[in-house]
Design a protein around this motif. Structure first.
Motif, PDB file in Angstrom:
ATOM      1  N   ARG A  12     102.901  26.591 -77.374  1.00 29.75           N
ATOM      2  CA  ARG A  12     104.018  25.978 -77.264  1.00 29.75           C
ATOM      3  C   ARG A  12     104.343  25.205 -78.635  1.00 29.75           C
ATOM      4  O   ARG A  12     103.412  24.872 -79.213  1.00 29.75           O
ATOM      5  CB  ARG A  12     103.957  24.837 -76.368  1.00 29.75           C
ATOM      6  CG  ARG A  12     103.662  25.406 -74.618  1.00 29.75           C
ATOM      7  CD  ARG A  12     105.277  26.242 -74.561  1.00 29.75           C
ATOM      8  NE  ARG A  12     105.027  26.962 -73.054  1.00 29.75           N
ATOM      9  CZ  ARG A  12     104.654  28.291 -72.837  1.00 29.75           C
ATOM     10  NH1 ARG A  12     104.535  28.823 -73.812  1.00 29.75           N
ATOM     11  NH2 ARG A  12     104.592  28.639 -71.689  1.00 29.75           N
ATOM     12  N   SER A  48     111.284  36.820 -67.724  1.00 33.24           N
ATOM     13  CA  SER A  48     110.947  35.611 -67.477  1.00 33.24           C
ATOM     14  C   SER A  48     109.436  35.173 -68.016  1.00 33.24           C
ATOM     15  O   SER A  48     109.140  34.203 -68.657  1.00 33.24           O
ATOM     16  CB  SER A  48     111.145  35.117 -66.095  1.00 33.24           C
ATOM     17  OG  SER A  48     110.762  33.767 -65.997  1.00 33.24           O
ATOM     18  N   GLU A  49     108.411  36.199 -67.796  1.00 28.50           N
ATOM     19  CA  GLU A  49     107.112  35.902 -67.870  1.00 28.50           C
ATOM     20  C   GLU A  49     106.872  35.740 -69.518  1.00 28.50           C
ATOM     21  O   GLU A  49     106.177  34.939 -70.148  1.00 28.50           O
ATOM     22  CB  GLU A  49     106.011  36.993 -67.422  1.00 28.50           C
ATOM     23  CG  GLU A  49     104.784  36.729 -67.478  1.00 28.50           C
ATOM     24  CD  GLU A  49     104.050  35.509 -66.707  1.00 28.50           C
ATOM     25  OE1 GLU A  49     103.011  34.908 -67.022  1.00 28.50           O
ATOM     26  OE2 GLU A  49     104.713  34.740 -66.060  1.00 28.50           O
ATOM     27  N   ASP A  52     108.281  32.841 -71.140  1.00 26.05           N
ATOM     28  CA  ASP A  52     107.227  31.708 -70.817  1.00 26.05           C
ATOM     29  C   ASP A  52     106.046  31.940 -71.726  1.00 26.05           C
ATOM     30  O   ASP A  52     105.633  30.873 -72.569  1.00 26.05           O
ATOM     31  CB  ASP A  52     106.741  31.466 -69.559  1.00 26.05           C
ATOM     32  CG  ASP A  52     105.741  30.520 -69.260  1.00 26.05           C
ATOM     33  OD1 ASP A  52     106.094  29.322 -69.530  1.00 26.05           O
ATOM     34  OD2 ASP A  52     104.511  31.068 -68.949  1.00 26.05           O
ATOM     35  N   ASP A  55     107.127  31.289 -75.573  1.00 24.32           N
ATOM     36  CA  ASP A  55     108.267  30.228 -75.666  1.00 24.32           C
ATOM     37  C   ASP A  55     109.481  30.791 -76.318  1.00 24.32           C
ATOM     38  O   ASP A  55     110.054  30.349 -77.457  1.00 24.32           O
ATOM     39  CB  ASP A  55     107.377  29.567 -76.646  1.00 24.32           C
ATOM     40  CG  ASP A  55     108.047  28.011 -76.560  1.00 24.32           C
ATOM     41  OD1 ASP A  55     108.663  27.639 -75.747  1.00 24.32           O
ATOM     42  OD2 ASP A  55     107.797  27.202 -77.712  1.00 24.32           O
TER      43      ASP A  55
END
Length: 260
Positions: A12, A48-49, A52, A55
């Motif tokens: 992140r 979506s994965e 995530d 980032d």
């Protein structure tokens, strides 16, 4: 030499500090190309994965126009596939849909897609999301040596899949360690081929594809013999016109460089 079959997910970002170096604030944009005939939950979960894990600020879905891999096979119209993709992604503010491929008047190649998106988003770091098996055959792609200059590649697979890229080692060892990554997606057991077959055989596709896509397929009577009666007894809606772009203000194209 790095091990391409064991990618490290992106950390992140905090205070502008990224794995690319302190102060690198480039937008990270995923690019998910595909025929999307039809788009299903496996595509959406994969996007979506990856968003995530890496980032990503945005994932741009790019329905193919004239897919060279499927020449000679029956594919739904580009406009039908585009509209189904818009319907499926509309509820996620991080997702958008681009027309760059369906408006190209020639066969669609990944390198063309990435060139177009790079010119539209020159300051973004692109992450091309594709099937892990496709990455293994990347040396057969048109202008493949340019692909790694345009984007990083993320292969999505079913759990337990082994990304066999030993034959790419000579090429990958000269590139950053995160050039190719792998993300396991349980929902990839769903396939567009199976969805089409189920529609043809009068079997349900609820919960395999978004509800709006089920309704669109029914209204357009897709994946069924020509002139066949609609399952709900209603009349088939007219062919969607190319100039009709539903709700553009709420579903921007990457051409507008809008951050989702």
């Amino acid at each position: 030499m790095h091990e391409p079959s064991a990618p490290n997910p992106a950390p992140r970002r905090r205070d502008g500090d990224t794995r690319h170096g302190v102060g690198d604030t480039r937008r990270r944009v995923g690019v998910m190309g595909g025929t999307f005939d039809p788009i299903h939950h496996g595509h959406l979960v994969a996007a979506s994965e990856v968003a995530d894990r890496y980032d990503l600020d945005e994932v741009v879905f790019v329905p193919t126009g004239q897919p060279w891999q499927k020449s000679g096979s029956e594919v739904s119209t580009a406009e039908d596939r585009y509209l189904m993709t818009v319907i499926a992604t509309a509820s996620n503010p991080r997702f958008s849909v681009s027309r760059v491929d369906i408006e190209r008047d020639k066969a669609t190649y990944t390198v063309d897609t990435l060139r177009d998106l790079r010119s539209l988003m020159p300051d973004a770091q692109l992450y091309f999301i594709t099937g892990a098996d496709a990455i293994a055959s990347i040396l057969s792609w048109q202008n493949w040596t340019e692909l790694f200059e345009l984007a990083r590649f993320v292969g999505v697979s079913r759990p337990g899949y082994d990304l066999h890229v030993e034959h790419l080692a000579e090429h990958l060892e000269k590139l950053p360690a995160d050039t190719v990554g792998l993300v396991e997606i349980p929902a990839l057991a769903i396939s567009s081929t199976d969805c089409r077959t189920r529609v043809r055989d009068h079997r349900p596709i609820w919960y395999l594809v978004p509800d709006g896509v089920v309704q669109y397929i029914t209204k357009r009577n897709l994946y069924r013999p020509a002139n066949s009666r609609r399952l709900d007894g209603a009349a088939t809606v007219s062919y969607p016109h190319a100039e009709f772009h539903p709700h553009p203000e709420s579903h921007p194209h990457p051409e507008r460089k809008t951050t989702q």
